[in-house]
Scaffold this active site. Structure first.
Site, PDB file in Angstrom:
ATOM      1  N   ASP A  76       0.820  -1.220   0.000  1.00 38.44           N
ATOM      2  CA  ASP A  76       0.000   0.000   0.000  1.00 38.44           C
ATOM      3  C   ASP A  76       0.851   1.267   0.000  1.00 38.44           C
ATOM      4  OD1 ASP A  76      -1.917  -1.910   0.426  1.00 38.44           O
ATOM      5  OD2 ASP A  76      -2.818  -0.925   2.170  1.00 38.44           O
ATOM      6  N   HIS A 221       3.703  -2.195   3.165  1.00 35.85           N
ATOM      7  CA  HIS A 221       3.753  -0.836   2.596  1.00 35.85           C
ATOM      8  C   HIS A 221       5.088  -0.645   1.874  1.00 35.85           C
ATOM      9  CE1 HIS A 221       0.787  -0.617   5.832  1.00 35.85           C
ATOM     10  NE2 HIS A 221       0.219   0.352   5.131  1.00 35.85           N
TER      11      HIS A 221
HETATM   12 ZN   LIG Z   1      -2.581   3.186   3.320  1.00 34.17          ZN
END
Ligand SMILES: [Zn+2]
Length: 265
Positions: A76, A221
């Site tokens: 992400d 991430h």
């Molecule tokens: Zn996010």
């Protein structure tokens, strides 16, 4: 020249200048999209991108995740400064993942190079909003803008209309579900949280990611150096345990349904 023609010409000039400046960053305004012709194009990359625009993309590889030990790694908040290195790592091992991109990060991705690489190299790309607000706190109109701006810029750069999204912070409700349904996006959450945004230590991130079970969706991430540092160990360990790395759509064997929420297979 008629009286009204001069102001009109000036207005058009101002509009052209505005159009050619960088992307606007405000969540309130739509992104200004740089025409593709301003981006230098490598013919081989172009051919791949054109192939990815064909009907039926993504050309899902077929996996029977009811039998195989499948895992979907999801990244992400990018594309960011570490995304290129991550793509290199994944490509070297022929591993496919899913990238939930933020529209503003796509707008800041010079020429959309990383965004295009994500698509060209066979990964799934998903919508993670334009500016990363908690969507459940917004009006329907604001949620619509957050999703649509990102859908539009990704489609403009890659030719791909996204089919999956991840609500920032995993925050969703009936209103968000309704907007995602209207926009044709399934909501993809996760069941393995590496907490890599909090613990910036590669061994810790790797250990948590490797707790994946068959059918897991792992939250990571790609904006953190430590997360990308953790990936060789994650890929090696999960491979050794017999896992097959798949995209989110491949995990389900079909395109997930718009508006529906998924956390694992
Ligand atoms: Zn996010």
């Amino acid at each position: 020249m008629r009286v009204w023609a001069l102001p009109l010409a000036l207005l058009a000039l101002v509009a052209c200048v505005t159009y050619s400046v960088a992307y606007r960053r405000s969540a309130e305004e739509p992104p200004v999209i740089v025409p593709l012709r301003q981006v230098s194009v490598d013919p081989a990359q172009l051919a791949k991108r054109l192939a990815s625009m064909q009907a039926g993309w993504p050309r899902s590889r077929k996996f029977d995740c009811a039998r195989l030990k499948c895992v979907a790694l999801t990244f992400d908040d990018g594309p960011g400064e570490h995304t290129g290195r991550l793509l290199d790592l994944l490509s070297a091992r022929d591993v496919r993942a899913t990238f939930f991109v933020i529209g503003q990060m796509v707008a800041a991705d010079r020429g959309g190079l990383l965004t295009r690489r994500i698509v060209d190299e066979g990964h799934e790309i998903g919508n993670h909003s334009w500016s990363h607000p908690p969507l459940a706190a917004l009006s329907h109109e604001a949620v619509h803008r957050e999703l649509k701006y990102t859908d539009d810029i990704v489609e403009h750069l890659t030719g791909v209309r996204m089919r999956v999204m991840r609500p920032p912070y995993g925050a969703t409700d009936d209103g968000v579900a309704a907007e995602t349904r209207r926009e044709g996006l399934a909501q993809i959450l996760w069941n393995v949280d590496t907490l890599d945004w909090r613990d910036r230590a590669a061994p810790t991130v790797a250990k948590r990611a490797c707790e994946a079970k068959p059918g897991s969706i792992v939250l990571l991430h790609d904006i953190h150096r430590s997360t990308v540092d953790a990936m060789p160990a994650v890929l090696d360990t999960l491979s050794r345990k017999g896992f097959t790395f798949v995209t989110v759509s491949e995990l389900y064997g079909k395109t997930p349904l718009p508006g529906r929420t998924y956390t694992s297979r």
